[in-house]
Design a protein around this motif. Structure first.
Motif, PDB file in Angstrom:
ATOM      1  N   LYS A 128      61.129 118.432  70.642  1.00  0.00           N
ATOM      2  CA  LYS A 128      59.728 118.051  71.368  1.00  0.00           C
ATOM      3  C   LYS A 128      60.316 116.825  73.005  1.00  0.00           C
ATOM      4  O   LYS A 128      59.476 116.606  73.918  1.00  0.00           O
ATOM      5  N   ASP A 129      61.242 116.061  72.175  1.00  0.00           N
ATOM      6  CA  ASP A 129      61.485 114.903  72.647  1.00  0.00           C
ATOM      7  C   ASP A 129      62.185 115.047  74.143  1.00  0.00           C
ATOM      8  O   ASP A 129      61.836 114.868  74.574  1.00  0.00           O
ATOM      9  N   LEU A 130      63.423 116.518  73.636  1.00  0.00           N
ATOM     10  CA  LEU A 130      63.846 117.054  75.032  1.00  0.00           C
ATOM     11  C   LEU A 130      63.629 117.588  76.029  1.00  0.00           C
ATOM     12  O   LEU A 130      63.844 117.042  76.412  1.00  0.00           O
ATOM     13  N   HIS A 131      62.363 117.930  74.798  1.00  0.00           N
ATOM     14  CA  HIS A 131      61.142 119.355  76.276  1.00  0.00           C
ATOM     15  C   HIS A 131      59.969 117.226  77.234  1.00  0.00           C
ATOM     16  O   HIS A 131      60.552 117.568  78.670  1.00  0.00           O
ATOM     17  N   ALA A 132      60.223 117.109  76.589  1.00  0.00           N
ATOM     18  CA  ALA A 132      59.808 115.690  77.162  1.00  0.00           C
ATOM     19  C   ALA A 132      60.579 115.195  78.528  1.00  0.00           C
ATOM     20  O   ALA A 132      60.116 114.435  79.401  1.00  0.00           O
ATOM     21  N   ARG A 133      61.487 114.529  77.842  1.00  0.00           N
ATOM     22  CA  ARG A 133      62.210 113.671  78.450  1.00  0.00           C
ATOM     23  C   ARG A 133      63.563 115.102  79.340  1.00  0.00           C
ATOM     24  O   ARG A 133      63.050 114.145  81.121  1.00  0.00           O
ATOM     25  N   VAL A 134      63.373 115.612  79.565  1.00  0.00           N
ATOM     26  CA  VAL A 134      63.492 116.996  80.499  1.00  0.00           C
ATOM     27  C   VAL A 134      62.509 116.991  82.080  1.00  0.00           C
ATOM     28  O   VAL A 134      62.989 116.986  82.932  1.00  0.00           O
ATOM     29  N   GLY A 135      61.404 116.898  81.338  1.00  0.00           N
ATOM     30  CA  GLY A 135      59.991 116.758  81.894  1.00  0.00           C
ATOM     31  C   GLY A 135      60.203 118.217  83.043  1.00  0.00           C
ATOM     32  O   GLY A 135      59.520 117.950  84.191  1.00  0.00           O
ATOM     33  N   ARG A 136      60.733 119.217  83.604  1.00  0.00           N
ATOM     34  CA  ARG A 136      60.797 120.946  83.538  1.00  0.00           C
ATOM     35  C   ARG A 136      59.641 122.123  82.956  1.00  0.00           C
ATOM     36  O   ARG A 136      60.609 121.876  81.183  1.00  0.00           O
ATOM     37  N   GLU A 137      59.210 122.873  83.455  1.00  0.00           N
ATOM     38  CA  GLU A 137      58.921 123.336  82.806  1.00  0.00           C
ATOM     39  C   GLU A 137      59.671 124.426  82.593  1.00  0.00           C
ATOM     40  O   GLU A 137      60.048 125.930  82.193  1.00  0.00           O
ATOM     41  N   ASN A 138      61.484 124.859  83.410  1.00  0.00           N
ATOM     42  CA  ASN A 138      61.944 126.009  82.834  1.00  0.00           C
ATOM     43  C   ASN A 138      63.069 125.315  82.277  1.00  0.00           C
ATOM     44  O   ASN A 138      64.105 126.120  82.371  1.00  0.00           O
ATOM     45  N   VAL A 139      62.910 124.410  81.361  1.00  0.00           N
ATOM     46  CA  VAL A 139      64.076 124.158  80.451  1.00  0.00           C
ATOM     47  C   VAL A 139      63.818 124.923  79.380  1.00  0.00           C
ATOM     48  O   VAL A 139      62.508 125.752  78.700  1.00  0.00           O
ATOM     49  N   LEU A 140      64.867 125.454  78.313  1.00  0.00           N
ATOM     50  CA  LEU A 140      64.621 125.803  76.941  1.00  0.00           C
ATOM     51  C   LEU A 140      65.423 125.414  76.389  1.00  0.00           C
ATOM     52  O   LEU A 140      66.802 124.764  76.670  1.00  0.00           O
ATOM     53  N   ILE A 141      65.016 124.577  75.194  1.00  0.00           N
ATOM     54  CA  ILE A 141      65.318 124.145  74.210  1.00  0.00           C
ATOM     55  C   ILE A 141      66.518 124.809  72.969  1.00  0.00           C
ATOM     56  O   ILE A 141      66.094 125.729  72.588  1.00  0.00           O
ATOM     57  N   LYS A 142      67.667 124.442  72.759  1.00  0.00           N
ATOM     58  CA  LYS A 142      68.279 125.583  72.351  1.00  0.00           C
ATOM     59  C   LYS A 142      68.188 124.742  70.754  1.00  0.00           C
ATOM     60  O   LYS A 142      68.830 123.900  70.329  1.00  0.00           O
ATOM     61  N   ILE A 143      67.653 125.821  69.925  1.00  0.00           N
ATOM     62  CA  ILE A 143      67.608 125.529  68.529  1.00  0.00           C
ATOM     63  C   ILE A 143      68.818 126.978  67.584  1.00  0.00           C
ATOM     64  O   ILE A 143      68.040 127.378  67.760  1.00  0.00           O
ATOM     65  N   PRO A 144      69.217 126.115  66.261  1.00  0.00           N
ATOM     66  CA  PRO A 144      69.857 127.129  65.658  1.00  0.00           C
ATOM     67  C   PRO A 144      69.661 128.286  65.001  1.00  0.00           C
ATOM     68  O   PRO A 144      68.546 127.558  64.246  1.00  0.00           O
ATOM     69  N   ALA A 145      69.874 129.226  65.114  1.00  0.00           N
ATOM     70  CA  ALA A 145      69.001 129.731  64.016  1.00  0.00           C
ATOM     71  C   ALA A 145      69.321 130.080  62.601  1.00  0.00           C
ATOM     72  O   ALA A 145      70.323 130.672  61.355  1.00  0.00           O
ATOM     73  N   THR A 146      69.679 128.245  61.685  1.00  0.00           N
ATOM     74  CA  THR A 146      69.552 128.763  60.664  1.00  0.00           C
ATOM     75  C   THR A 146      68.467 128.894  59.633  1.00  0.00           C
ATOM     76  O   THR A 146      67.304 128.853  60.535  1.00  0.00           O
ATOM     77  N   LYS A 147      68.661 128.360  58.439  1.00  0.00           N
ATOM     78  CA  LYS A 147      66.961 128.667  57.368  1.00  0.00           C
ATOM     79  C   LYS A 147      66.807 127.655  57.426  1.00  0.00           C
ATOM     80  O   LYS A 147      64.917 128.087  57.640  1.00  0.00           O
ATOM     81  N   ALA A 148      67.015 126.372  58.464  1.00  0.00           N
ATOM     82  CA  ALA A 148      66.617 125.176  58.401  1.00  0.00           C
ATOM     83  C   ALA A 148      65.950 125.960  59.636  1.00  0.00           C
ATOM     84  O   ALA A 148      64.665 125.301  60.205  1.00  0.00           O
TER      85      ALA A 148
END
Length: 373
Positions: A128-148
């Motif tokens: 959420k912080d990265l999304h807000a910092r970049v502040g652009r609607e065309n950003v994708l936030i990468k999250i690893p597909a770990t169990k967590a």
């Protein structure tokens, strides 16, 4: 005359560059690749930023590092300032593509810290912080597909944030990733979020599968085992596409699509060929299907542009042959579930190591900047 990359794009494959640096942005190289190589997005990771910021011949970061050093910024504060600025500027370059494709492409990915790969709440907060910092609607936030990572994906999608799910190796985990995405969409819908504004890709790694399987086949040492080399990565990805088709045709997904949601597109990652004996465009030309993304390192992109033989859909209709590959691998004694678990564990470890290398590079740059004041 149509180029191979133009043909690939016409066949429904979105070409994303797996690289970013400030010099690519400031020299106009990135904008040029949109027009000359048909790229429609960018992916990044800690390794890419470490190479960019640590490049002694590239001084485009020096002024900002000096400014941050003077302000007393920490190493991580500096990393996030540098990388979010680059991603924001890249998002601006790709905004016309984003608009033209109604949000499907024109995307730039930035990854949460790999140190958080096994921490759900911290991943959610940083996404959420990265999304807000970049502040652009065309950003994708990468999250690893770990169990967590799975519940974090659901939570971040539910908040209306678009996500690139990374480090997927097995069909079983991919199935869970699709569930996490659909659950996030359902929560977003319940909260009144516009579903059409949420996009996601599921990054399925390819060449690393062949590297690990081929190593094990070499240990088996039979002629039959040798005949199975370099088949697993493509077969695995093709079955992932079959799963994508199946899951997004089911009533649960179709109800969301009818409400404006977007399917989570499969993305082929790790498409640079590791074995020099293989064709250098193998993981591009053998994974062509409409509605997919292929994120390529520049070497693979240039090889595809130069001599890629793009002959339309090379996935649909291959599923039984792909299943035969895995039956033969099992007969040869290859435990594919173990292969994918090893690859996930190693993938997280490699990204953590790259993150620490990036921290060390930035730490040294800050100290140099302070010493020169």
């Amino acid at each position: 005359m149509s180029t191979p990359t133009a043909k690939l794009a016409a066949d429904g494959v979105s070409i994303w560059l797996d690289d970013l640096s400030r010099s690519r942005i400031t020299t106009g190289n990135l904008a040029d690749l949109i027009h000359t190589r048909d790229i429609s997005g960018v992916t990044t990771n800690p390794t890419i930023f470490q190479a960019a910021i640590g490049n002694s011949a590239d001084h485009s970061y020096d002024a900002q590092i000096a400014e941050l050093a003077g302000a007393g910024a920490s190493v991580d504060e500096t990393i996030f300032a540098l990388t979010t600025d680059d991603v924001r500027d890249a998002c601006d370059i790709f905004h016309p593509v984003y608009t033209d494709t109604k949000g499907v492409d024109g995307r730039v990915s930035i990854e949460v810290s790999p140190d958080l790969a096994h921490e759900t709440d911290a991943t959610i907060a940083q996404a959420k912080d990265l999304h807000a910092r970049v502040g652009r609607e065309n950003v994708l936030i990468k999250i690893p597909a770990t169990k967590a990572g799975l519940p974090a994906i659901t939570e971040v999608i539910a908040a209306g944030i678009s996500v690139n799910v990374t480090l997927i190796f097995s069909l079983e985990r991919y199935d869970e990733v699709i569930d996490a995405y659909l659950a996030g969409l359902e929560r977003a819908q319940a909260a009144g979020v516009d579903l059409s504004s949420i996009h996601s890709v599921a990054s399925f790694f390819v060449s690393r599968v062949d590297t690990e399987v081929d190593k094990r086949l070499n240990t088996v040492g039979t002629d039959e085992a040798a005949g199975l080399k370099s088949l697993a990565g493509i077969a695995n990805a093709r079955l992932a596409y079959e799963l994508f088709e199946k899951r997004f045709a089911e009533p649960r997904a179709q109800a969301l699509v009818a409400a404006g949601a977007n399917p989570q597109r499969p993305l082929w990652a790790s498409t640079g060929v590791k074995d020099p004996a293989l064709p250098d465009t193998l993981y591009v030309t053998e994974l062509v299907a409409r509605g997919t993304v292929n994120t390529m390192p520049e070497k693979t992109l240039e090889a595809t542009y130069d001599h890629g033989q793009v002959a339309g859909d090379t996935i649909t209709g291959t599923y039984e042959a792909a299943r035969t590959v895995f039956a033969d691998l099992a007969d040869a004694g290859i435990d594919f579930a173990d292969v994918t678990q090893v690859l996930e564990d190693e993938g997280v470890e490699k990204f953590i190591a790259s993150w620490h290398d990036l921290q060390n590079t930035v730490r040294e740059a800050l100290e140099t900047a302070k010493a020169s004041r």
